[in-house]
Write a protein that holds these residues in place. Structure first.
Motif, short mmCIF file in Angstrom:
data_model
loop_
_atom_site.label_atom_id
_atom_site.label_comp_id
_atom_site.label_asym_id
_atom_site.label_seq_id
_atom_site.Cartn_x
_atom_site.Cartn_y
_atom_site.Cartn_z
N TRP A 61 0.84 -1.19 0.00
CA TRP A 61 0.00 0.00 0.00
C TRP A 61 0.88 1.25 0.00
N LEU A 62 1.90 1.25 0.85
CA LEU A 62 2.81 2.40 0.91
C LEU A 62 3.60 2.56 -0.39
N LEU A 63 4.13 1.45 -0.92
CA LEU A 63 4.88 1.54 -2.18
C LEU A 63 4.01 2.01 -3.34
N THR A 64 2.80 1.49 -3.41
CA THR A 64 1.89 1.87 -4.49
C THR A 64 1.50 3.33 -4.36
N LEU A 65 1.29 3.78 -3.15
CA LEU A 65 0.99 5.19 -2.92
C LEU A 65 2.14 6.07 -3.39
N ALA A 66 3.37 5.67 -3.08
CA ALA A 66 4.54 6.43 -3.52
C ALA A 66 4.66 6.43 -5.05
N LEU A 67 4.48 5.28 -5.68
CA LEU A 67 4.54 5.20 -7.14
C LEU A 67 3.46 6.07 -7.78
N TYR A 68 2.28 6.03 -7.20
CA TYR A 68 1.16 6.82 -7.73
C TYR A 68 1.45 8.32 -7.65
N VAL A 69 1.90 8.76 -6.50
CA VAL A 69 2.17 10.19 -6.31
C VAL A 69 3.32 10.65 -7.21
N LEU A 70 4.38 9.88 -7.29
CA LEU A 70 5.52 10.25 -8.14
C LEU A 70 5.11 10.33 -9.61
N LEU A 72 1.97 10.71 -10.75
CA LEU A 72 0.96 11.76 -10.88
C LEU A 72 1.59 13.14 -10.99
N LEU A 73 2.66 13.37 -10.24
CA LEU A 73 3.33 14.67 -10.26
C LEU A 73 4.46 14.73 -11.29
N ASP A 74 4.63 13.68 -12.08
CA ASP A 74 5.69 13.60 -13.10
C ASP A 74 7.08 13.78 -12.51
N LYS A 75 7.30 13.21 -11.34
CA LYS A 75 8.59 13.32 -10.67
C LYS A 75 9.37 12.00 -10.69
N GLN A 76 8.97 11.05 -11.54
CA GLN A 76 9.65 9.77 -11.59
C GLN A 76 11.09 9.86 -12.05
N ASP A 77 11.44 10.92 -12.77
CA ASP A 77 12.83 11.11 -13.21
C ASP A 77 13.76 11.44 -12.05
N MET A 78 13.20 11.86 -10.93
CA MET A 78 14.02 12.23 -9.78
C MET A 78 14.36 11.04 -8.89
N VAL A 79 13.82 9.88 -9.17
CA VAL A 79 14.08 8.69 -8.37
C VAL A 79 15.39 8.07 -8.84
N PRO A 80 16.40 8.00 -7.98
CA PRO A 80 17.68 7.43 -8.41
C PRO A 80 17.55 5.93 -8.70
N LEU A 81 18.25 5.49 -9.71
CA LEU A 81 18.34 4.09 -10.14
C LEU A 81 17.05 3.51 -10.71
N LEU A 82 15.90 3.89 -10.20
CA LEU A 82 14.64 3.29 -10.63
C LEU A 82 13.82 4.19 -11.55
N GLY A 83 14.13 5.46 -11.61
CA GLY A 83 13.34 6.40 -12.38
C GLY A 83 13.81 6.53 -13.81
N GLY A 84 13.30 7.55 -14.48
CA GLY A 84 13.70 7.82 -15.86
C GLY A 84 13.28 6.70 -16.80
N ASP A 85 14.26 6.21 -17.57
CA ASP A 85 13.99 5.15 -18.55
C ASP A 85 13.64 3.82 -17.90
N ARG A 86 13.95 3.66 -16.63
CA ARG A 86 13.68 2.40 -15.93
C ARG A 86 12.34 2.41 -15.18
N TRP A 87 11.60 3.49 -15.27
CA TRP A 87 10.37 3.62 -14.50
C TRP A 87 9.34 2.55 -14.85
N LEU A 88 9.17 2.27 -16.12
CA LEU A 88 8.22 1.25 -16.54
C LEU A 88 8.65 -0.13 -16.04
N LEU A 89 9.91 -0.45 -16.14
CA LEU A 89 10.42 -1.72 -15.64
C LEU A 89 10.27 -1.81 -14.12
#
Length: 168
Positions: A61-70, A72-89
């Protein structure tokens, strides 16, 4: 860093495409069902292997909430190692792992529900966990199904060579 990049980093804009997308609606459903599951378990007396079910439901629940918020706010590129081009994976791995663990939780809840089915009589006057466990079983199954569905969706997009969760 250019002023345009700084402005994009500091601004908070809602990704309306994600909000209205299949995966966006599915994420909201996962958050809602996960919250109902752990609230159902936590509101009742539980023991033994039900602790694992509670752990799985709160953790995802916590992880899904974090993924959803990131997302939703288009901030997935700011996540180190997991964001950017790796976000879908990253989302695909998250969803498939959640599905596997929720199916394990479903098995535990089925076992506990059957074990407590003796007290499902009107004449039985002691505290009975049957209805709580039955509710938790249903919500475990729904959570497992939604995570499996989103895992398949993300896998499909990844296999098609897409790099994002939604078509932009």
């Amino acid at each position: 860093m250019s002023p345009e990049q700084q402005r994009q980093r500091s601004s908070l804009r809602v990704n309306r495409v994600f909000l209205k997308s299949f995966i966006g609606v599915l994420r909201l459903l996962q958050i809602l069902l996960g919250a109902v599951l752990w609230a159902t378990i936590a509101a009742n007396k539980y023991e033994g292997s039900v602790h694992f079910v509670l752990f799985v439901s709160v953790f995802f629940w916590l992880l899904t909430l974090a993924l959803y918020v990131l997302t939703l706010l288009d901030k997935q590129d700011m996540v180190p190692l997991l964001g950017g081009d790796r976000w879908l994976l990253s989302n695909t791995v998250h969803d498939l792992l959640a599905a596997v663990l929720y199916f394990a939780a479903l098995g535990i809840m089925i076992y506990k529900t059957r074990k407590n089915s003796f007290c499902n009589l009107e004449q039985y006057r002691h505290h009975c966990l049957y209805k709580a466990y039955l509710s938790a079983t249903v919500f475990s199954g729904l959570c497992a199904a939604t995570y499996l569905l989103s895992g398949i969706y993300c896998s499909y997009r990844k296999c098609r060579g897409k790099q994002t969760l939604v078509a932009t």
